[in-house]
Design a protein around this motif. Structure first.
Motif, PDB file in Angstrom:
ATOM      1  N   MET A   1       0.650  -1.352   0.408  1.00 41.24           N
ATOM      2  CA  MET A   1       0.232  -0.056  -0.348  1.00 41.24           C
ATOM      3  C   MET A   1       0.930   1.371  -0.016  1.00 41.24           C
ATOM      4  SD  MET A   1      -3.025   1.567   2.717  1.00 41.24           S
ATOM      5  CE  MET A   1      -2.391   0.086   3.671  1.00 41.24           C
ATOM      6  N   ASN A   2       0.481   1.915  -0.746  1.00 38.84           N
ATOM      7  CA  ASN A   2       1.289   3.324  -1.298  1.00 38.84           C
ATOM      8  C   ASN A   2       0.658   4.662  -0.542  1.00 38.84           C
ATOM      9  OD1 ASN A   2       3.700   2.061  -1.775  1.00 38.84           O
ATOM     10  ND2 ASN A   2       2.666   2.203  -4.054  1.00 38.84           N
ATOM     11  N   ILE A   3       0.946   5.566   0.358  1.00 40.56           N
ATOM     12  CA  ILE A   3       0.695   6.467   1.041  1.00 40.56           C
ATOM     13  C   ILE A   3       1.054   8.057   0.594  1.00 40.56           C
ATOM     14  CG2 ILE A   3      -0.427   7.552   3.335  1.00 40.56           C
ATOM     15  CD1 ILE A   3      -1.509   4.268   3.800  1.00 40.56           C
ATOM     16  N   MET A   4       0.705   8.999   0.782  1.00 42.73           N
ATOM     17  CA  MET A   4       1.722   9.994   0.783  1.00 42.73           C
ATOM     18  C   MET A   4       1.226  10.775   2.248  1.00 42.73           C
ATOM     19  SD  MET A   4       3.225  10.708  -1.751  1.00 42.73           S
ATOM     20  CE  MET A   4       4.003  11.944  -2.127  1.00 42.73           C
ATOM     21  N   VAL A   5       2.189  11.151   3.225  1.00 38.97           N
ATOM     22  CA  VAL A   5       2.192  12.151   4.491  1.00 38.97           C
ATOM     23  C   VAL A   5       3.589  13.439   3.676  1.00 38.97           C
ATOM     24  CG1 VAL A   5       1.957  11.973   6.795  1.00 38.97           C
ATOM     25  CG2 VAL A   5       2.022   9.713   5.256  1.00 38.97           C
ATOM     26  N   ASN A   6       2.641  14.206   4.267  1.00 41.37           N
ATOM     27  CA  ASN A   6       3.120  15.699   4.082  1.00 41.37           C
ATOM     28  C   ASN A   6       4.089  15.842   2.945  1.00 41.37           C
ATOM     29  OD1 ASN A   6       1.576  16.676   6.194  1.00 41.37           O
ATOM     30  ND2 ASN A   6       2.922  16.553   7.236  1.00 41.37           N
ATOM     31  N   GLU A   7       3.482  15.243   1.286  1.00 34.47           N
ATOM     32  CA  GLU A   7       4.060  15.100  -0.394  1.00 34.47           C
ATOM     33  C   GLU A   7       5.337  13.979   0.291  1.00 34.47           C
ATOM     34  OE1 GLU A   7       4.804  18.662  -1.244  1.00 34.47           O
ATOM     35  OE2 GLU A   7       2.870  19.202  -1.283  1.00 34.47           O
ATOM     36  N   VAL A   8       5.106  13.149   1.871  1.00 38.47           N
ATOM     37  CA  VAL A   8       6.681  12.021   0.870  1.00 38.47           C
ATOM     38  C   VAL A   8       5.664  10.743   1.071  1.00 38.47           C
ATOM     39  CG1 VAL A   8       8.340  10.806   2.696  1.00 38.47           C
ATOM     40  CG2 VAL A   8       7.897  13.542   2.739  1.00 38.47           C
ATOM     41  N   PRO A   9       6.555   9.987  -0.031  1.00 34.97           N
ATOM     42  CA  PRO A   9       5.516   8.681   0.308  1.00 34.97           C
ATOM     43  C   PRO A   9       6.226   7.919   0.979  1.00 34.97           C
ATOM     44  CG  PRO A   9       7.411   8.987  -1.708  1.00 34.97           C
ATOM     45  CD  PRO A   9       7.701  10.629  -1.289  1.00 34.97           C
ATOM     46  N   HIS A  10       5.476   6.685   1.050  1.00 35.69           N
ATOM     47  CA  HIS A  10       5.516   6.168   1.917  1.00 35.69           C
ATOM     48  C   HIS A  10       4.910   4.399   2.066  1.00 35.69           C
ATOM     49  CE1 HIS A  10       6.967   8.021   5.785  1.00 35.69           C
ATOM     50  NE2 HIS A  10       6.027   9.513   5.128  1.00 35.69           N
TER      51      HIS A  10
ATOM     52  N   GLU B   1      -3.773  10.317   0.487  1.00 37.94           N
ATOM     53  CA  GLU B   1      -2.782  11.431   0.473  1.00 37.94           C
ATOM     54  C   GLU B   1      -3.068  11.937   1.536  1.00 37.94           C
ATOM     55  OE1 GLU B   1      -2.394  14.634  -2.429  1.00 37.94           O
ATOM     56  OE2 GLU B   1      -1.988  12.267  -4.630  1.00 37.94           O
ATOM     57  N   ILE B   2      -2.552  12.016   2.692  1.00 43.17           N
ATOM     58  CA  ILE B   2      -2.515  12.240   4.679  1.00 43.17           C
ATOM     59  C   ILE B   2      -1.627  13.965   4.451  1.00 43.17           C
ATOM     60  CG2 ILE B   2      -1.739  12.153   5.946  1.00 43.17           C
ATOM     61  CD1 ILE B   2      -3.054   9.399   3.724  1.00 43.17           C
ATOM     62  N   LEU B   3      -2.767  14.545   4.990  1.00 42.82           N
ATOM     63  CA  LEU B   3      -1.695  16.303   5.471  1.00 42.82           C
ATOM     64  C   LEU B   3      -2.125  16.551   6.918  1.00 42.82           C
ATOM     65  CD1 LEU B   3      -0.299  18.823   4.712  1.00 42.82           C
ATOM     66  CD2 LEU B   3      -2.527  19.560   4.466  1.00 42.82           C
ATOM     67  N   LEU B   4      -0.756  15.820   7.797  1.00 45.56           N
ATOM     68  CA  LEU B   4      -0.788  16.360   8.904  1.00 45.56           C
ATOM     69  C   LEU B   4      -0.393  17.517   8.887  1.00 45.56           C
ATOM     70  CD1 LEU B   4      -1.177  15.474  11.700  1.00 45.56           C
ATOM     71  CD2 LEU B   4       1.405  14.466  11.664  1.00 45.56           C
ATOM     72  N   PHE B   5      -1.289  18.817   9.885  1.00 41.46           N
ATOM     73  CA  PHE B   5      -0.531  19.787  10.475  1.00 41.46           C
ATOM     74  C   PHE B   5      -1.026  19.831  11.343  1.00 41.46           C
ATOM     75  CE2 PHE B   5      -4.779  20.076   7.604  1.00 41.46           C
ATOM     76  CZ  PHE B   5      -5.398  20.387   8.754  1.00 41.46           C
ATOM     77  N   GLN B   6      -0.527  20.990  12.095  1.00 45.19           N
ATOM     78  CA  GLN B   6      -0.942  21.765  13.460  1.00 45.19           C
ATOM     79  C   GLN B   6      -2.156  22.296  13.647  1.00 45.19           C
ATOM     80  OE1 GLN B   6       1.119  20.594  16.675  1.00 45.19           O
ATOM     81  NE2 GLN B   6       1.467  19.513  14.943  1.00 45.19           N
TER      82      GLN B   6
END
Length: 66
Positions: free
Chosen positions: A1-10, A56-61
């Motif tokens: 499974m490919n997921i992007m977290v804050n534009e970084v692929p994992h 595509e996940i975006l984690l922000f404060q």
């Protein structure tokens, strides 16, 4: 499974919830907000929200201002 977290692929071999993802990446959820594919996911849903390949996940404060 490919997921992007804050534009970084994992890449992960198993299905994950948002809370599992934060734990695996050692990210502190305190004061954070999460969006999956540009949709904010309420914190109460993080333990049950299953991620899908290509998400595509975006984690922000979260910031309060005045």
């Amino acid at each position: 499974m490919n997921i992007m977290v804050n534009e970084v692929p994992h890449q992960f071999s198993q299905p994950l919830t948002l809370l599992n993802l934060l734990s695996l990446l050692a990210l502190n959820p305190a004061g954070s907000a999460l969006a999956v594919n540009q949709v904010i996911i309420p914190r109460d849903n993080w333990p049950a929200h299953l991620l899908e390949d290509g998400d595509e996940i975006l984690l922000f404060q979260a910031i309060a201002g005045g």
